[in-house]
Design a protein around this motif. Sequence first.
Motif, PDB file in Angstrom:
ATOM      1  N   SER A  85      -2.583   5.324  -6.344  1.00 43.57           N
ATOM      2  CA  SER A  85      -3.692   6.353  -5.958  1.00 43.57           C
ATOM      3  C   SER A  85      -2.913   7.758  -6.180  1.00 43.57           C
ATOM      4  N   LYS A  86      -3.726   8.818  -6.220  1.00 42.71           N
ATOM      5  CA  LYS A  86      -3.200  10.205  -6.532  1.00 42.71           C
ATOM      6  C   LYS A  86      -2.032  10.461  -5.521  1.00 42.71           C
ATOM      7  N   ARG A  87      -2.115  10.073  -4.364  1.00 43.49           N
ATOM      8  CA  ARG A  87      -1.025  10.335  -3.314  1.00 43.49           C
ATOM      9  C   ARG A  87       0.225   9.583  -3.691  1.00 43.49           C
ATOM     10  N   CYS A 124      -2.515  -1.346  -9.536  1.00 39.82           N
ATOM     11  CA  CYS A 124      -1.037  -1.323  -9.009  1.00 39.82           C
ATOM     12  C   CYS A 124      -0.300  -1.115 -10.097  1.00 39.82           C
ATOM     13  N   LYS A 178       0.033  -0.198  -4.911  1.00 41.25           N
ATOM     14  CA  LYS A 178      -1.479   0.426  -5.244  1.00 41.25           C
ATOM     15  C   LYS A 178      -1.166   1.627  -5.649  1.00 41.25           C
ATOM     16  N   ASP A 222       0.978  -1.119   0.173  1.00 36.62           N
ATOM     17  CA  ASP A 222       0.111  -0.144  -0.071  1.00 36.62           C
ATOM     18  C   ASP A 222       0.926   1.215   0.014  1.00 36.62           C
TER      19      ASP A 222
END
Length: 102
Positions: free
Chosen positions: A68-70, A53, A66, A15
């Motif tokens: 994500s925008k972050r 991913c 994974k 993650d």
Amino acid sequence: MKKGQTTVLKRVIVDFKKLDNNMLNLLVEKFPDGYDDDDIVTYRNANNEVVECVEVRTEDTAYLIKVSKRLVMAMEEFDDSDNDDAEDTNLGADELESTEEE
């Protein structure tokens, strides 16, 4: 290793929140300009949720990180801070010449 044998890679799903600097460095090296839709691996988890991913490999492990925008923001910030550190530690040609003369 004998010819014809394949190496079995350990597979790890990571993650974004658990990424360390080493993993961020691997990501930035593999995707210096960011990743594209073609780089995304999609699968369904145990809850039948779609998970996206990107894959990064080391000699013995295949990591699925994974998306994500972050993650994108962290990669950009890490790359920027890495470049800032490199600029601070590198001597320019003028500095090298003046050091050699002394």
